[in-house]
Design a protein around this motif. Structure first.
Motif, PDB file in Angstrom:
ATOM      1  N   GLU A 251      -1.335   5.383   3.768  1.00 34.69           N
ATOM      2  CA  GLU A 251      -2.183   5.710   5.205  1.00 34.69           C
ATOM      3  C   GLU A 251      -1.528   7.115   5.528  1.00 34.69           C
ATOM      4  O   GLU A 251      -2.227   8.026   6.390  1.00 34.69           O
ATOM      5  CB  GLU A 251      -1.977   4.978   6.349  1.00 34.69           C
ATOM      6  CG  GLU A 251      -0.599   4.499   6.536  1.00 34.69           C
ATOM      7  CD  GLU A 251      -0.067   3.285   6.103  1.00 34.69           C
ATOM      8  OE1 GLU A 251       1.009   2.707   6.312  1.00 34.69           O
ATOM      9  OE2 GLU A 251      -0.702   2.723   5.182  1.00 34.69           O
TER      10      GLU A 251
ATOM     11  N   ASP B  37       0.703  -0.915   0.286  1.00 34.02           N
ATOM     12  CA  ASP B  37      -0.046   0.085   0.177  1.00 34.02           C
ATOM     13  C   ASP B  37       0.913   1.007  -0.006  1.00 34.02           C
ATOM     14  O   ASP B  37       0.896   1.920   1.017  1.00 34.02           O
ATOM     15  CB  ASP B  37      -1.046  -0.027   1.093  1.00 34.02           C
ATOM     16  CG  ASP B  37      -1.881  -1.092   1.176  1.00 34.02           C
ATOM     17  OD1 ASP B  37      -2.334  -1.576   0.049  1.00 34.02           O
ATOM     18  OD2 ASP B  37      -2.776  -1.570   2.186  1.00 34.02           O
ATOM     19  N   ARG B  38       1.566   1.547  -0.941  1.00 31.45           N
ATOM     20  CA  ARG B  38       2.382   2.458  -1.211  1.00 31.45           C
ATOM     21  C   ARG B  38       2.706   3.216  -2.651  1.00 31.45           C
ATOM     22  O   ARG B  38       2.197   2.633  -3.498  1.00 31.45           O
ATOM     23  CB  ARG B  38       3.888   2.205  -0.982  1.00 31.45           C
ATOM     24  CG  ARG B  38       4.343   1.709   0.348  1.00 31.45           C
ATOM     25  CD  ARG B  38       5.747   1.094   0.679  1.00 31.45           C
ATOM     26  NE  ARG B  38       5.757   0.678   2.182  1.00 31.45           N
ATOM     27  CZ  ARG B  38       5.356  -0.533   2.573  1.00 31.45           C
ATOM     28  NH1 ARG B  38       5.146  -1.261   1.789  1.00 31.45           N
ATOM     29  NH2 ARG B  38       5.762  -0.767   3.737  1.00 31.45           N
TER      30      ARG B  38
ATOM     31  N   ASN C 108       7.142   9.059   7.580  1.00 29.88           N
ATOM     32  CA  ASN C 108       7.104   7.812   6.855  1.00 29.88           C
ATOM     33  C   ASN C 108       7.815   7.837   5.751  1.00 29.88           C
ATOM     34  O   ASN C 108       7.711   6.817   5.002  1.00 29.88           O
ATOM     35  CB  ASN C 108       6.063   6.803   7.178  1.00 29.88           C
ATOM     36  CG  ASN C 108       5.825   6.788   8.816  1.00 29.88           C
ATOM     37  OD1 ASN C 108       6.614   6.598   9.724  1.00 29.88           O
ATOM     38  ND2 ASN C 108       4.452   6.814   9.175  1.00 29.88           N
TER      39      ASN C 108
ATOM     40  N   PRO D 226       3.671   5.654   2.201  1.00 30.55           N
ATOM     41  CA  PRO D 226       2.651   4.573   2.741  1.00 30.55           C
ATOM     42  C   PRO D 226       1.237   5.362   2.520  1.00 30.55           C
ATOM     43  O   PRO D 226       1.109   6.554   2.671  1.00 30.55           O
ATOM     44  CB  PRO D 226       2.888   4.225   4.098  1.00 30.55           C
ATOM     45  CG  PRO D 226       4.350   4.805   4.462  1.00 30.55           C
ATOM     46  CD  PRO D 226       4.437   5.692   3.415  1.00 30.55           C
TER      47      PRO D 226
END
Length: 109
Positions: A96, A19-20, A78, A94
């Motif tokens: 998120e 998920d990136r 991140n 990511p």
């Protein structure tokens, strides 16, 4: 996929996994909206950028509204820098940490 010609080994590709997304961050602002020039020592974090490429997981997930070339707002904590260009503006993020996508038109209902 982001790529760079390498004289020894041909091309190198950067494809995010999981998920990136791969993002090219925007240049930091050197001036305020009111036109006041900021000194070079002032560090204003740049947290917007354009998606260069997305992972297969993100591409196949209908719940994630992220597409290649989208302008996004992201949390840089991140972000993983990718040393593929001399200006080092590429980061793997990511999903998120993507907090907003800039759109011209609101989504259809």
């Amino acid at each position: 996929m982001a790529k760079k010609k390498n004289s020894n080994t041909g091309f190198e590709y950067v494809e995010p996994i999981g998920d990136r997304v791969l993002v090219r961050k925007d240049e930091p602002k050197r001036e305020t909206r009111g036109g006041i020039a900021l000194p070079d020592a002032a560090e204003i974090p740049t947290i917007t950028g354009r998606i260069v490429t997305i992972s297969a997981v993100v591409e196949n997930d209908d719940e994630l509204p992220l597409r290649q070339y989208d302008k996004i707002l992201f949390h840089p904590k991140n972000a993983i820098p990718v040393d593929l260009e001399h200006d080092n503006q590429l980061f793997v993020i990511p999903v998120e940490d993507v907090v907003a996508v800039f759109r011209r038109d609101p989504p259809a209902e």
